[in-house]
Design a protein around this motif. Sequence first.
Motif, PDB file in Angstrom:
ATOM      1  N   LYS A  75      32.977  34.284  44.608  1.00  0.00           N
ATOM      2  CA  LYS A  75      31.853  33.831  43.794  1.00  0.00           C
ATOM      3  C   LYS A  75      31.198  32.651  44.488  1.00  0.00           C
ATOM      4  CE  LYS A  75      35.132  31.281  40.853  1.00  0.00           C
ATOM      5  NZ  LYS A  75      35.639  31.120  39.465  1.00  0.00           N
ATOM      6  N   TYR A  95      31.731  38.687  37.972  1.00  0.00           N
ATOM      7  CA  TYR A  95      32.012  38.913  39.388  1.00  0.00           C
ATOM      8  C   TYR A  95      33.051  40.005  39.613  1.00  0.00           C
ATOM      9  CZ  TYR A  95      29.644  34.451  40.357  1.00  0.00           C
ATOM     10  OH  TYR A  95      28.721  33.438  40.453  1.00  0.00           O
ATOM     11  N   ALA A  96      34.036  40.111  38.725  1.00  0.00           N
ATOM     12  CA  ALA A  96      35.124  41.065  38.914  1.00  0.00           C
ATOM     13  C   ALA A  96      34.627  42.495  38.745  1.00  0.00           C
ATOM     14  CB  ALA A  96      36.257  40.779  37.929  1.00  0.00           C
ATOM     15  N   ASP A 152      36.543  43.423  46.024  1.00  0.00           N
ATOM     16  CA  ASP A 152      35.841  42.312  46.661  1.00  0.00           C
ATOM     17  C   ASP A 152      34.406  42.686  46.999  1.00  0.00           C
ATOM     18  OD1 ASP A 152      37.952  40.523  46.571  1.00  0.00           O
ATOM     19  OD2 ASP A 152      38.574  40.850  48.650  1.00  0.00           O
ATOM     20  N   SER A 210      32.218  42.215  44.041  1.00  0.00           N
ATOM     21  CA  SER A 210      31.951  40.786  43.854  1.00  0.00           C
ATOM     22  C   SER A 210      30.912  40.301  44.851  1.00  0.00           C
ATOM     23  CB  SER A 210      33.242  39.982  43.999  1.00  0.00           C
ATOM     24  OG  SER A 210      34.220  40.399  43.074  1.00  0.00           O
TER      25      SER A 210
END
Length: 432
Positions: free
Chosen positions: A231, A272-273, A288, A291
């Motif tokens: 993030k 974000y997840a 990832d 994100s």
Amino acid sequence: MDNNKCGCWAVLRRGVSGANCKSSSSSDSANTIPRTSLVYDAATETRYLNASNRDLCPPNEAQLSSDNPDAPSSDGKSPCQLLQFTFHELKSATGNFRPDSILGEGGFGYVFKGWIEENGTAPAKPGSGITVAVKSLKPDGLQGHREWVAEVDFLGQLHHPNLVKLIGYCIEDDQRLLVYEFMTRGSLENHLFRRTIPLPWSNRIKIALGAAKGLAFLHGGSEPVIYRDFKTSNILLDSEYNAKLSDFGLAKAGPQGDKTHVSTRVVGTYGYAAPEYVMTGHLTSKSDVYSFGVVLLEVLTGRRSMDKKRPSGEQNLVAWARPYLADKRKLYQLADPRLELNYSLKGVQKVSQLAYNCLSRDPKSRPTMDEIVKVLTPLQDLNDLAILSYHSRLSQQGRRKKRPDGTQHHLTSAQHKSIRDSPLNTGKQRCR
């Protein structure tokens, strides 16, 4: 071996097993994310996107990172370059942890600015020696001792230009501190959302590329690592706007061999997840990548991933932006208006398409971080600024037009005033 050098990995290991961590058996807590839906579609995504912006793991579970015993093994790879500090040394280095030396605060605790001598752990006078950032674990912090150990375990062995450098640590009685290189320009979050002057487009591309290289390095090793907490607040910047990933407390060793994922409790931050990770607990490198797609949107739009101050339909960035990403005719409505057209037209198009691919509902359809690096690399050299195209159109509109009878035709006074007073015609905030 020098006692100041990191030769006490066994102490850290024993510290983990002997730490007074709360049990993670309370997985049925009211705050725990239900995992009943294994099918990721638009409906389940909507439920996820409407969630609030808070840590995914309940506070009582965040004290423990029991799923991190498989952090990179230190057997035969002792990170001897790490220094072991005493608490007194770090207390002196930060001026007794003065309030005016606080750089920031997170779930881990406060981060203080300090100074140490170049060749050792001794404190130095402010402005001399090496400037460092000292992170101190709160006794009741959301990130506990195991996260602290994970941070040392990963950053003690992983070295890359786009990962923040861990200089050393302190483990003394109940004190847990980490010492990092000092990052002059702070976090990407501060530059995007808390500064009056907007971050130039060229810097945004440079930062996105640097962060992508950091993730690509983590994913591409013989023992892949999933960052799990990508993030804007965890992307730090040096004086030249080089991006470095920080805070590895939630990092997780990735699947190896014929394994497709790692099953783990859900931690991270809403917004974000990756939704499939939130709903199933199945963690992959593509988590990832999702994100990264969210951060790309933040870089592109200047909007936060979650912003409760915006109208209901715009509070979640992914939900708001997805219709624009899917329609090439609307792409440029995503660009941060504070840039005042000082961005590359092709760059916005490429970044938008890349974000769309990263945010695919099907994790397997998302690109790898290596592929993302390849897309972002040439975008640094683009100079097709939107404002130049805009001025070209204004110039054409402002030219005198000949009537069929040969006489000259002028724009009306209202048209002249519109062109003259346009904020896009002032030349402000040109991209550096």
